[in-house]
Scaffold this motif. Structure first.
Motif, PDB file in Angstrom:
ATOM      1  N   ARG A 139      11.814  15.125 -80.985  1.00 58.73           N
ATOM      2  CA  ARG A 139      10.841  16.190 -80.739  1.00 58.73           C
ATOM      3  C   ARG A 139      10.930  17.168 -81.905  1.00 58.73           C
ATOM      4  N   LEU A 140       9.785  17.675 -82.360  1.00 56.89           N
ATOM      5  CA  LEU A 140       9.750  18.727 -83.366  1.00 56.89           C
ATOM      6  C   LEU A 140       9.306  20.010 -82.679  1.00 56.89           C
ATOM      7  N   PHE A 141      10.089  21.064 -82.843  1.00 55.26           N
ATOM      8  CA  PHE A 141       9.826  22.350 -82.204  1.00 55.26           C
ATOM      9  C   PHE A 141       9.543  23.373 -83.283  1.00 55.26           C
ATOM     10  N   PHE A 142       8.492  24.164 -83.103  1.00 54.06           N
ATOM     11  CA  PHE A 142       8.060  25.160 -84.074  1.00 54.06           C
ATOM     12  C   PHE A 142       8.130  26.530 -83.418  1.00 54.06           C
ATOM     13  N   GLN A 143       8.924  27.426 -84.016  1.00 54.91           N
ATOM     14  CA  GLN A 143       9.085  28.759 -83.433  1.00 54.91           C
ATOM     15  C   GLN A 143       8.722  29.829 -84.459  1.00 54.91           C
ATOM     16  N   LYS A 144       7.981  30.823 -83.974  1.00 54.09           N
ATOM     17  CA  LYS A 144       7.549  31.919 -84.837  1.00 54.09           C
ATOM     18  C   LYS A 144       8.743  32.811 -85.165  1.00 54.09           C
ATOM     19  N   VAL A 145       8.876  33.131 -86.448  1.00 55.67           N
ATOM     20  CA  VAL A 145       9.890  34.080 -86.908  1.00 55.67           C
ATOM     21  C   VAL A 145       9.211  35.088 -87.831  1.00 55.67           C
ATOM     22  N   PRO A 146       9.758  36.303 -87.939  1.00 56.73           N
ATOM     23  CA  PRO A 146       9.089  37.326 -88.747  1.00 56.73           C
ATOM     24  C   PRO A 146       9.250  37.132 -90.257  1.00 56.73           C
ATOM     25  N   GLU A 147      10.332  36.503 -90.695  1.00 60.15           N
ATOM     26  CA  GLU A 147      10.577  36.378 -92.126  1.00 60.15           C
ATOM     27  C   GLU A 147       9.969  35.092 -92.672  1.00 60.15           C
ATOM     28  N   GLY A 148       9.603  35.120 -93.947  1.00 60.24           N
ATOM     29  CA  GLY A 148       9.073  33.938 -94.614  1.00 60.24           C
ATOM     30  C   GLY A 148      10.184  33.050 -95.126  1.00 60.24           C
ATOM     31  N   LYS A 149       9.814  31.896 -95.630  1.00 66.46           N
ATOM     32  CA  LYS A 149      10.772  30.957 -96.196  1.00 66.46           C
ATOM     33  C   LYS A 149      11.411  31.593 -97.426  1.00 66.46           C
ATOM     34  N   GLN A 150      12.719  31.444 -97.568  1.00 64.56           N
ATOM     35  CA  GLN A 150      13.440  32.123 -98.638  1.00 64.56           C
ATOM     36  C   GLN A 150      13.843  31.212 -99.797  1.00 64.56           C
ATOM     37  N   ALA A 151      14.217  29.968 -99.520  1.00 60.22           N
ATOM     38  CA  ALA A 151      14.749  29.083-100.565  1.00 60.22           C
ATOM     39  C   ALA A 151      14.453  27.632-100.213  1.00 60.22           C
ATOM     40  N   LYS A 152      14.870  26.747-101.105  1.00 56.24           N
ATOM     41  CA  LYS A 152      14.682  25.312-100.879  1.00 56.24           C
ATOM     42  C   LYS A 152      15.423  24.887 -99.616  1.00 56.24           C
ATOM     43  N   ASN A 153      14.800  23.963 -98.882  1.00 58.35           N
ATOM     44  CA  ASN A 153      15.448  23.416 -97.681  1.00 58.35           C
ATOM     45  C   ASN A 153      16.737  22.700 -98.070  1.00 58.35           C
ATOM     46  N   ARG A 154      17.769  22.859 -97.267  1.00 58.66           N
ATOM     47  CA  ARG A 154      18.991  22.075 -97.460  1.00 58.66           C
ATOM     48  C   ARG A 154      18.904  20.772 -96.675  1.00 58.66           C
ATOM     49  N   VAL A 155      18.073  20.730 -95.660  1.00 54.47           N
ATOM     50  CA  VAL A 155      17.800  19.526 -94.886  1.00 54.47           C
ATOM     51  C   VAL A 155      16.285  19.350 -94.896  1.00 54.47           C
ATOM     52  N   HIS A 156      15.840  18.121 -95.057  1.00 54.55           N
ATOM     53  CA  HIS A 156      14.396  17.888 -95.051  1.00 54.55           C
ATOM     54  C   HIS A 156      14.086  16.552 -94.394  1.00 54.55           C
ATOM     55  N   LEU A 157      12.816  16.360 -94.052  1.00 55.00           N
ATOM     56  CA  LEU A 157      12.372  15.096 -93.477  1.00 55.00           C
ATOM     57  C   LEU A 157      11.927  14.162 -94.594  1.00 55.00           C
ATOM     58  N   ASP A 158      12.237  12.882 -94.441  1.00 59.79           N
ATOM     59  CA  ASP A 158      11.667  11.830 -95.272  1.00 59.79           C
ATOM     60  C   ASP A 158      10.651  11.113 -94.400  1.00 59.79           C
ATOM     61  N   VAL A 159       9.390  11.179 -94.784  1.00 55.47           N
ATOM     62  CA  VAL A 159       8.337  10.494 -94.044  1.00 55.47           C
ATOM     63  C   VAL A 159       8.204   9.102 -94.648  1.00 55.47           C
ATOM     64  N   ARG A 160       8.555   8.104 -93.892  1.00 57.62           N
ATOM     65  CA  ARG A 160       8.577   6.711 -94.369  1.00 57.62           C
ATOM     66  C   ARG A 160       7.147   6.182 -94.417  1.00 57.62           C
ATOM     67  N   ALA A 161       6.451   6.450 -95.505  1.00 59.12           N
ATOM     68  CA  ALA A 161       5.035   6.128 -95.640  1.00 59.12           C
ATOM     69  C   ALA A 161       4.776   4.767 -96.289  1.00 59.12           C
ATOM     70  N   ALA A 162       5.825   4.114 -96.784  1.00 58.47           N
ATOM     71  CA  ALA A 162       5.626   2.823 -97.460  1.00 58.47           C
ATOM     72  C   ALA A 162       6.763   1.850 -97.138  1.00 58.47           C
ATOM     73  N   PRO A 163       7.100   1.688 -95.856  1.00 57.07           N
ATOM     74  CA  PRO A 163       8.218   0.796 -95.532  1.00 57.07           C
ATOM     75  C   PRO A 163       7.925  -0.646 -95.949  1.00 57.07           C
ATOM     76  N   GLY A 164       8.910  -1.277 -96.572  1.00 57.34           N
ATOM     77  CA  GLY A 164       8.787  -2.671 -96.972  1.00 57.34           C
ATOM     78  C   GLY A 164       8.029  -2.900 -98.268  1.00 57.34           C
ATOM     79  N   LEU A 165       7.506  -1.855 -98.873  1.00 57.66           N
ATOM     80  CA  LEU A 165       6.760  -2.012-100.119  1.00 57.66           C
ATOM     81  C   LEU A 165       7.641  -1.665-101.314  1.00 57.66           C
ATOM     82  N   ASP A 166       7.335  -2.289-102.464  1.00 52.17           N
ATOM     83  CA  ASP A 166       8.098  -2.052-103.690  1.00 52.17           C
ATOM     84  C   ASP A 166       7.157  -1.783-104.857  1.00 52.17           C
TER      85      ASP A 166
END
Length: 145
Positions: A68-95
């Motif tokens: 599940r992905l949960f989105f919560q409102k916070v008052p501050e904006g993004k500050q720096a590069k993510n230390r954890v990120h999602l990899d969206v597997r958009a080309a599985p099995g392709l080379d």
């Protein structure tokens, strides 16, 4: 014992970011609780005022396999590069060129939905199959892999 997880995004506009990620991943907006037909009906019954109705949102894998992905409102904006990120597997099995063409097509589709293309990494054998670094509409980095 393995645990069920949820991935949480701090953001400014939970509804919009949930909509983006639902489309990017083939997810759907989480259904309202109980026997409520709509979220408005559920939030009315809970007494949630109109100005607080975009404080949170969630999307789920319709097959029940992904987290599940949960989105919560916070008052501050993004500050720096993510230390954890999602990899969206958009080309599985392709080379090679076929893989990169599939990643490019998905990058174009997501840019049209509000994402930003950040950089392309071409295949670099033996370990790098190639990927494209993107940012969602609020600047959270993710990779098309």
């Amino acid at each position: 014992m393995a645990r069920d997880i949820q991935i949480t995004f701090d953001c400014a506009d939970p509804a919009a970011l949930a909509d983006f990620w639902a489309d990017a991943l083939g997810y759907e907006l989480q259904k309202p609780p109980g026997n409520f037909v709509s979220w408005d009906d559920a939030l009315d019954a809970m007494g949630v005022p109109l100005e607080r109705r975009n404080d949170a949102s969630a999307v789920v894998d319709p097959d029940g396999a992904g987290p599940r992905l949960f989105f919560q409102k916070v008052p501050e904006g993004k500050q720096a590069k993510n230390r954890v990120h999602l990899d969206v597997r958009a080309a599985p099995g392709l080379d090679g060129a076929e893989r990169m063409a599939a990643l490019e097509a998905e990058a174009e589709r997501l840019v049209a939905r509000g994402a930003t293309r950040l950089e392309r990494h071409d295949p670099a054998p033996p370990f790098g199959a190639g990927h494209i670094v993107m940012a969602d509409p609020e600047g959270n980095e993710f990779c098309l892999d």
